[in-house]
Design an enzyme around this catalytic site. Sequence first.
Site, PDB file in Angstrom:
ATOM      1  N   HIS A 152       0.812  -1.276   0.048  1.00  0.00           N
ATOM      2  CA  HIS A 152      -0.003  -0.053  -0.108  1.00  0.00           C
ATOM      3  C   HIS A 152       0.673   1.197   0.138  1.00  0.00           C
ATOM      4  O   HIS A 152       1.922   1.220   0.373  1.00  0.00           O
ATOM      5  CB  HIS A 152      -0.963   0.020   1.134  1.00  0.00           C
ATOM      6  CG  HIS A 152      -2.040  -1.111   1.081  1.00  0.00           C
ATOM      7  ND1 HIS A 152      -2.846  -0.933   2.141  1.00  0.00           N
ATOM      8  CD2 HIS A 152      -2.077  -2.178   0.580  1.00  0.00           C
ATOM      9  CE1 HIS A 152      -3.711  -2.145   1.892  1.00  0.00           C
ATOM     10  NE2 HIS A 152      -2.951  -2.738   0.991  1.00  0.00           N
ATOM     11  N   GLU A 160       1.140   3.819   1.964  1.00  0.00           N
ATOM     12  CA  GLU A 160       1.670   4.089   3.118  1.00  0.00           C
ATOM     13  C   GLU A 160       2.723   3.451   3.646  1.00  0.00           C
ATOM     14  O   GLU A 160       4.010   3.687   4.150  1.00  0.00           O
ATOM     15  CB  GLU A 160       0.586   4.230   4.184  1.00  0.00           C
ATOM     16  CG  GLU A 160      -0.505   5.089   3.837  1.00  0.00           C
ATOM     17  CD  GLU A 160      -1.848   4.324   3.518  1.00  0.00           C
ATOM     18  OE1 GLU A 160      -2.933   4.745   3.477  1.00  0.00           O
ATOM     19  OE2 GLU A 160      -1.421   3.374   2.641  1.00  0.00           O
ATOM     20  N   CYS A 193      -5.706   1.904   6.021  1.00  0.00           N
ATOM     21  CA  CYS A 193      -6.358   0.641   6.300  1.00  0.00           C
ATOM     22  C   CYS A 193      -5.734   0.279   7.896  1.00  0.00           C
ATOM     23  O   CYS A 193      -4.829   0.856   8.157  1.00  0.00           O
ATOM     24  CB  CYS A 193      -6.143  -0.432   5.451  1.00  0.00           C
ATOM     25  SG  CYS A 193      -4.525  -1.085   5.359  1.00  0.00           S
ATOM     26  N   CYS A 233      -1.967  -0.457   7.386  1.00  0.00           N
ATOM     27  CA  CYS A 233      -1.069   0.782   7.347  1.00  0.00           C
ATOM     28  C   CYS A 233      -1.031   1.481   8.708  1.00  0.00           C
ATOM     29  O   CYS A 233      -0.113   2.044   8.965  1.00  0.00           O
ATOM     30  CB  CYS A 233      -1.516   1.780   6.358  1.00  0.00           C
ATOM     31  SG  CYS A 233      -1.316   0.793   4.346  1.00  0.00           S
TER      32      CYS A 233
END
Length: 157
Positions: free
Chosen positions: A53, A55, A83, A86
């Site tokens: 992801h 992040e 999420c 993250c």
Amino acid sequence: MDPDERFMRLAIEKALEGISRGQTPFGACIVRGGEVIACEHNVVWATTDITAHAEVHAIRRACAALQTVDLSGCTVYSTCEPCPMCFSACHWARVERIVYGASIRDAQLYGFNELPVGNVELKHLGRCPVKIRGGLLVSACLELFRLWSQQGSRRTY
């Protein structure tokens, strides 16, 4: 211009770059003391790594750049609410602040398989000291989803 807006615009630009490369509509920028340490887009499909992801990718780059796993004093600017994975990575890295645009619910509406647990709830459950600012430049962040959804090759996860 508000510094938060300035750095969020960098995350948005990075997400646009990702969309143009067939990735998903997420970007993240990590800043400490007004200096950009890392700015990355999601690379899940490019790497076939479900954990890549924006992040997490930015955290990996920031840690490498600073040669530490401690990102104390850093702010993560994310085009979408992180999420739970993250958010946890931010917690473990001791990130001071998270600033995001669109919400987890917005990502769900575009077909992403998100756990519907927001950052404020995670902060409370985990007694995490991170400061959270949500909804920054939300219209521009939602526009990323709209642009991405028009791509013929778009894929969720």
